[in-house]
Write an enzyme that holds these catalytic residues in place. Structure first.
Site, PDB file in Angstrom:
ATOM      1  N   HIS A  91      -2.150   6.473   4.591  1.00  0.00           N
ATOM      2  CA  HIS A  91      -1.046   5.517   4.711  1.00  0.00           C
ATOM      3  C   HIS A  91       0.291   6.056   4.203  1.00  0.00           C
ATOM      4  O   HIS A  91       1.134   5.286   3.727  1.00  0.00           O
ATOM      5  CB  HIS A  91      -1.385   4.202   3.994  1.00  0.00           C
ATOM      6  CG  HIS A  91      -0.731   3.003   4.646  1.00  0.00           C
ATOM      7  ND1 HIS A  91      -0.898   1.716   4.189  1.00  0.00           N
ATOM      8  CD2 HIS A  91       0.105   2.911   5.713  1.00  0.00           C
ATOM      9  CE1 HIS A  91      -0.210   0.893   4.943  1.00  0.00           C
ATOM     10  NE2 HIS A  91       0.411   1.590   5.878  1.00  0.00           N
ATOM     11  N   CYS A 125       0.794  -1.226   0.000  1.00  0.00           N
ATOM     12  CA  CYS A 125       0.000   0.000   0.000  1.00  0.00           C
ATOM     13  C   CYS A 125       0.829   1.280   0.000  1.00  0.00           C
ATOM     14  O   CYS A 125       0.665   2.139  -0.874  1.00  0.00           O
ATOM     15  CB  CYS A 125      -0.935   0.003   1.206  1.00  0.00           C
ATOM     16  SG  CYS A 125      -2.046  -1.417   1.265  1.00  0.00           S
TER      17      CYS A 125
END
Length: 517
Positions: free
Chosen positions: A135, A76
């Site tokens: 993130h 990610c």
């Protein structure tokens, strides 16, 4: 009405129509929707036999569906850092030698000196907003400074968001959800720690639609980073038992609903014809959860590795009246979106740094051939594979496990509630689970997208020349590739978000969005 008046009226209508057509390509709105861990074979429009048809599939039917779209990394944080900046993660330092994603106790994040898509578009006169998964870093110091949060990377409005990532430890059925990983923000402030999943997507959609309503008369960019279908597979009760596939199907039905709501809002506000909508995944599915971890279709590989299943993703573009519906087999990458967005919005590409994406405006709008010669796939700072023409060359490969192997550990069917030994089986970029190939493994991924039949370099006509050509591309690429120091390995638990120290538990009523921009 006189003939003269009729002619004048007709001319005015024609001029207005022409002006409208010019306006469509002049400062279009952009809505960028990214799924989390969605596999190439997870959608009905990409061939899944039992997943229900939904909002993403409607986009695919009315828009342009790509069958050879890639991401530059298979986890990610590095993937998102790359496509938001148009630069490989290794250039950004967005990798680690011991970790491959940022965690809440990491005091580093995407450097604020990097230029993101929203920052580039703000300079072109755009208002920018986002909801969902970030993130890319949270705090730099123990005082909850939010140094790396989206508002410090070009977003005017930040609605409901998770600055890190959803996690199986946030499952509501757990006796004690891990509060150090499970928190939801609105803007720069925690509103729930831990949090529930049942209304999370609804709040994101409400914030997105509100942003559209308030900005419908000016050009805007909106980034919607969905949580689906990353575990835990929790949904609003109205989607429970809605799918023949079980919980992951329920999860994808909720995702499809969110995409449908976004497109319906654009149409209701009569700005859909002046809005480019992009949908894709950040990388492949998480095979360790077997049927509940997603589906790469006919592709080998999955999240964490550079086999096709880890890097080839669903990718759909939708722009009514501008992008012709159909299927494209052109090779593109999510890195291309940065320069393409800048071009479409009349911006100027920065000249003080190297970019790895290319402008694919003509590929999107007119079906032109992809401008790419070679695509490079990294694991941290290590070049793993190259796509060139019809071929994929692997210099290093992660081992591949079968679903039955993971089932032995009791993970399959638990959707993240049981993590087991193999939460990420072979995640690092060096070690015993990595095989080196010299000469490289070569596959014709046009004929063999499953990467089953490695070609014999000496016996396949013309293949030795291809390997030599790729080696030249790699040498040229490495001459321009300045690898930044890794940012993921440092640990400082004092930077972990906490809404009311030392308890770190709260459930505040989200404050009204800050619309002062």
């Amino acid at each position: 009405m006189s003939v003269l008046r009729i002619l004048v009226y007709a001319c005015l209508v024609t001029l207005q129509a022409a002006a409208h057509k010019r306006d469509v390509l002049d400062k279009p709105n952009i809505v960028w929707i990214v799924a989390d861990d969605l596999g190439y074979g997870d959608l009905a429009s990409y061939g899944h036999p039992t997943q229900e048809y939904g909002g993403v599939d409607a986009m695919a039917k009315k828009g342009l569906r790509f069958t050879q779209a890639y991401v530059p990394d298979t986890l990610c944080t590095p993937s998102r850092a790359a496509f938001l900046t148009g630069r490989y993660p290794a250039r950004l330092g967005m990798y680690g030698l011991t970790k491959r994603v940022l965690l809440p106790f990491n005091p580093k994040g995407l450097n604020r000196s990097e230029i993101t898509v929203p920052e580039a578009l703000k300079s072109a006169g755009y208002t920018t907003g986002m909801v969902g998964k970030w993130h890319l870093g949270i705090n730099r110091t123990p005082n909850m400074d939010g140094y790396y949060l989206p508002s410090n990377h070009g977003f005017d409005f930040v609605g409901i968001n998770h600055p890190n990532t959803n996690n199986h430890k946030c499952e509501e059925t757990r006796r004690e959800p891990a509060v150090e990983r499970c928190f939801i923000y609105r803007g720069n402030h925690i509103v729930s720690q831990p949090f529930r999943h049942d209304n999370l997507t609804d709040m994101m959609v409400q914030d997105a639609v509100g942003f559209f309503e308030r900005n419908k008369r000016r050009p805007f960019f909106f980034y919607m980073a969905l949580f689906q279908p990353h575990v835990p597979l929790r949904v609003n009760p109205r989607f429970h038992l809605s799918s023949r596939r079980g919980r992951i199907g329920d999860n994808l039905n909720e995702m499809n609903w969110a995409v449908s709501e976004v497109n319906s809002a654009l149409k209701r506000l009569r700005i859909h014809k002046n809005t480019l909508v992009i949908f894709h995944s950040d990388h492949g599915p998480q095979a360790e959860f077997c049927a509940e971890g997603g589906n790469a279709g006919i592709l080998s590989g999955y999240k964490t590795n550079s086999w096709e299943g880890g890097v080839r993703v669903p990718f759909i573009t939708y722009w009514p009246g501008v992008i012709k519906p159909g299927v494209s087999r052109e090779v593109i990458t999510s890195l291309d979106l940065f320069p393409t967005f800048v071009n479409l919005t009349g911006g100027t590409m920065p000249t003080d740094r190297a970019y790895d994406g290319l402008n694919i405006r003509d590929t999107l709008l007119y079906g032109a051939a992809s401008p790419h010669g070679a695509l490079f796939f990294y694991c941290a700072d290590r070049l793993m594979a190259v796509r060139y023409g019809n071929y994929k060359l692997h210099f290093h490969t992660h081992r591949l496990r079968t679903p039955s192997f993971f089932a032995i550990d009791g993970v399959c069917g638990n959707g993240g509630e049981a993590t087991g030994q193999f939460y990420l089986d072979c995640v690092n970029c060096r070690g015993d689970c990595i095989s080196d190939h010299d000469p490289p493994l070569v596959f014709d991924v046009e004929k063999d997208p499953s990467e089953i039949y490695a070609l014999n370099i000496t016996e396949t006509p013309g293949l030795a020349f291809v390997v030599e050509t790729v080696a030249e591309h790699v040498r040229a690429h490495e001459e321009t590739m300045t690898v930044a120091p890794p940012l993921f390995d440092e640990v400082d638990r004092s930077v972990v978000p906490c809404c009311n120290p030392p308890h770190c538990r709260c459930n505040y009523t989200p404050p009204p969005p800050e619309w002062d921009y």
